[in-house]
Design a protein around this motif. Structure first.
Motif, PDB file in Angstrom:
ATOM      1  N   GLY A 108       0.642   8.363  22.063  1.00 21.20           N
ATOM      2  CA  GLY A 108       0.835   6.942  21.786  1.00 21.20           C
ATOM      3  C   GLY A 108       2.279   6.525  22.024  1.00 21.20           C
ATOM      4  N   THR A 112       3.781   4.019  24.922  1.00 21.05           N
ATOM      5  CA  THR A 112       4.604   2.844  24.639  1.00 21.05           C
ATOM      6  C   THR A 112       5.920   2.896  25.413  1.00 21.05           C
ATOM      7  OG1 THR A 112       3.647   2.954  22.445  1.00 21.05           O
ATOM      8  CG2 THR A 112       5.476   1.421  22.760  1.00 21.05           C
ATOM      9  N   ALA A 115       5.054   2.063  28.899  1.00 24.19           N
ATOM     10  CA  ALA A 115       4.742   0.655  29.113  1.00 24.19           C
ATOM     11  C   ALA A 115       6.033  -0.152  29.195  1.00 24.19           C
ATOM     12  CB  ALA A 115       3.867   0.143  27.970  1.00 24.19           C
ATOM     13  N   ASN A 116       6.944   0.173  28.288  1.00 26.09           N
ATOM     14  CA  ASN A 116       8.248  -0.461  28.257  1.00 26.09           C
ATOM     15  C   ASN A 116       8.982  -0.285  29.585  1.00 26.09           C
ATOM     16  OD1 ASN A 116      10.215  -1.843  27.060  1.00 26.09           O
ATOM     17  ND2 ASN A 116      10.982  -0.178  25.771  1.00 26.09           N
ATOM     18  N   PRO A 143       1.666   4.762  31.131  1.00 24.60           N
ATOM     19  CA  PRO A 143       1.050   4.073  29.990  1.00 24.60           C
ATOM     20  C   PRO A 143      -0.477   4.171  29.997  1.00 24.60           C
ATOM     21  CG  PRO A 143       2.112   2.496  31.479  1.00 24.60           C
ATOM     22  CD  PRO A 143       2.524   3.857  31.912  1.00 24.60           C
ATOM     23  N   TYR A 147      -2.183   6.259  26.950  1.00 22.86           N
ATOM     24  CA  TYR A 147      -2.996   5.549  25.967  1.00 22.86           C
ATOM     25  C   TYR A 147      -4.424   6.077  25.968  1.00 22.86           C
ATOM     26  CZ  TYR A 147       0.596   2.107  24.780  1.00 22.86           C
ATOM     27  OH  TYR A 147       1.727   1.509  24.320  1.00 22.86           O
TER      28      TYR A 147
END
Lengths: 197, 426
Positions: A108, A112, A115-116, A143, A147
């Protein structure tokens, strides 16, 4: 329903990436080899295959991320199980669930972070060196894959909580081998031979 | 101090039984979030760039090639060839199993794959012939380990990735030690079989030998493609692996016709998921070794060892013991990826040849795969033979002793590993 879609997507995606990356590199090798042959080389030099390596790397990175998620579902990720195997009952359950939640937490966080990173990437116009695809698309696998992997860890944890069973990968299993193979290697002069002392 | 914290955390996390890749990653994240001011962005970057090297991509290709060979009836024909050649000596089929493993190891880069491919064909045959199940299980479990010593080898690719050593040279360096170990394991088999008067096969005629050779030719030719291709510089190791995968596919599907096309997606899926597992460990191990380097841990250890007056001899003893202990709890890829970046700088300071170190580590990994609690070969063999791990442990013991002796030889005779590459790879 969504779960079945995800399962199929995962399986088809990684099998496809595995196969096509192999074909890509094989063709690139053939291309280089035949570029030294007279007559056909005139046609071949017009084709540029310098992007093959990069494409192969991208394909395998995507395969690694989604394959890792698939691996959680099939229990292929190996751990050190000397303690778990000695424990029984509640303690064992607690430790296994802890491991699964740690996996979900880590993937997770990575998702993140990824994704950032992709978000920042998307605001630049960085492209890859040979294929010239935008890098944020290439990096999307982090990401997405992470995820998905996190989701798989939670899924496995849930089913373990309910049924007390973990997915288990059997490394010793080969499909399609039969008894006749054993006779095959022993045949001599058309007959299966017996032992002599 | 930092080193202590990192390792304690890592070991604690590992002992909970979570996947090794996850414990590596969590260690790094915990450390970075709480104890240093390394920007977290650089970690994010590592997550992407960790496996973006073309050399690493040899691993999925070799796994795919290995799977095609396993499913494609190549192993069966290799054993048949080995049987006609040496099946009439003491040990018969057992000896042929050792040779079969060595031949298959020369086309496959993984030990468990070799055990599966050879074991699932030869073990039922041996039981039929009246060998005690333990004897066959012991042979296949240990000889299967040749898979990572005789090139190509996934373990060597891992080592070269984490230390920037040439894969080609490592592959070439594995040939002589690999053949030597095969002969030693064969001798052990012969000795036990002679003592117990185990069954032998009638001597095959020349024409039978030739037929068996012709049938296994397509499999054997792959050895030439891979090793010859890399050595002559025609392919890089990764390209050789991809070519091997295509070649193995053609042989399995069109020449031997043992693999129906409708099983292709399954083989691709299995290879992809096995590769993804390894690549995932690599990603996290790269992260971990980035942390180690950033904290200067390998350098500190090297300085400490030199300050203690450790020479190469003592250092190599420490390396062997450390790796054998690690082999008790972890599987080879993880050990190599975690330990090699730490041991390598120290070894360089002490003047040990990088190729030699690579071979030592590989042999250690082979041994680690053959004994409990996590010897992968044992589990694979137990899956085939339906024997318990405890019984298998007793079964492998005679061959394991041979391997330990061989480890000492390899450790203190650098020439055994470095001579061939120094002659060939100029």
């Amino acid at each position: 329903m969504i779960n079945r879609f995800l399962n199929n997507l995962e399986e088809w995606l990684i099998a496809f990436l595995m196969g096509s990356a192999t074909v890509v590199i094989f063709l690139a090798v053939l291309h280089r080899y035949f570029s030294g042959v007279p007559y056909i080389q005139d046609y071949l030099v017009k084709l540029n295959v310098s992007w093959a390596q990069e494409l192969c790397i991208f394909m395998f990175v995507w395969m690694a991320k989604f394959g890792a998620a698939y691996g959680v579902r099939t229990g292929i990720h190996v751990g050190v199980d000397i303690i778990i195997r000695k424990l029984e009952g509640g303690k064992r359950r607690a430790l296994i669930l802890f491991g699964l939640f740690a996996g979900a937490l880590f993937t997770g966080i990575v998702g993140t972070l990824g994704a950032n990173f992709v978000w920042h990437m998307a605001h630049t116009d960085q492209v890859s060196s040979d294929l010239e695809v935008p890098m944020w698309i290439v990096y999307m696998c982090v990401p997405l894959g992470s995820y998905l992997m996190s989701f798989r860890f939670l899924q496995v944890a849930y089913s373990f909580f309910k049924t007390n069973e973990l997915p288990h990968h059997d490394h010793g299993h080969v499909e399609g081998l039969s008894e006749s193979d054993a006779d095959d290697i022993l045949r001599q002069g058309g007959n299966v031979v017996g032992a002599r002392k | 101090m930092n080193a202590m914290i990192i390792f304690t955390l890592l070991i604690l996390l590992m002992l909970t039984g979570m996947p090794i890749s996850i414990s590596l990653g969590l260690t790094v994240l915990t450390f970075l979030f709480t104890m240093t001011n390394v920007p977290i962005e650089s970690v994010a970057l590592k997550l992407f760039t960790g496996i973006e090297k073309f050399e690493i991509m040899a691993i999925p290709f070799f796994i795919l090639a290995g799977n095609f060979l396993t499913h494609g009836g190549v192993a069966k024909r290799m054993i048949r060839f080995a049987t006609t050649m040496i099946g009439h000596w003491h040990g018969g089929l057992g000896l042929a199993a050792v040779m079969g493993c060595a031949l298959f190891a020369a086309v496959s880069g993984s030990s468990p794959a070799t055990v599966v491919a050879i074991g699932s064909v030869v073990l039922p045959a041996m039981v039929k012939q009246g060998f005690p199940p333990r004897f066959g299980a012991g042979i296949v479990t240990t000889s299967g380990a040749l898979g990572i010593l005789i090139p190509p080898s996934i373990a060597m690719v891992m080592y070269s990735v984490s230390t920037n050593t040439s894969v080609g040279s490592l592959f070439i360096a594995g040939i002589i030690p690999g053949l030597m170990l095969a002969i030693l394991l064969g001798l052990t088999t012969w000795w036990i079989a002679r003592k117990n008067n185990y069954p032998r096969l009638p001597k095959a005629t020349m024409s039978e030998r030739f037929t068996a050779f012709r049938e296994s030719f397509w499999g054997l030719a792959l050895v030439v493609v891979v090793i010859g291709g890399i050595y002559s510089g025609k392919f890089t190791p990764t390209e050789a692996a991809a070519v091997a995968a295509v070649y193995a596919f053609v042989v399995a599907v069109f020449i031997y016709k043992d693999l129906p096309l409708n099983r292709l997606p399954k083989v691709l899926l299995d290879s992809a998921s096995m590769s993804a597992m390894l690549l995932y460990i690599i990603t996290n191990a790269v992260l971990f070794s980035f942390l180690m380097t950033n904290e200067g841990i390998p350098q500190a250890m090297g300085d400490w060892m030199i300050a203690q007056g450790f020479g190469p001899v003592t250092f190599l003893i420490v390396v062997n013991i450390l790796l054998l202990i690690a082999g008790n709890v972890m599987e080879p890829s993880s050990i190599i990826l975690i330990m090699a970046p730490i041991l390598f700088p120290v070894a360089m300071k002490l003047g040990i040849d990088p190729i030699h170190l690579g071979i030592i580590i590989t042999v250690n990994m082979e041994i680690g795969m053959c004994h409990p609690p996590v010897g992968l070969n044992l589990y694979v063999a137990s899956g085939i033979t339906k024997m318990g791990i405890t019984e298998l442990t007793i079964a492998v013991w005679p061959w394991l002793k041979t391997m330990l002796v061989f480890l000492i030889v390899v450790t203190y005779w650098p020439g055994l590993s470095t001579w061939l590459p120094s002659v060939l790879m100029k």
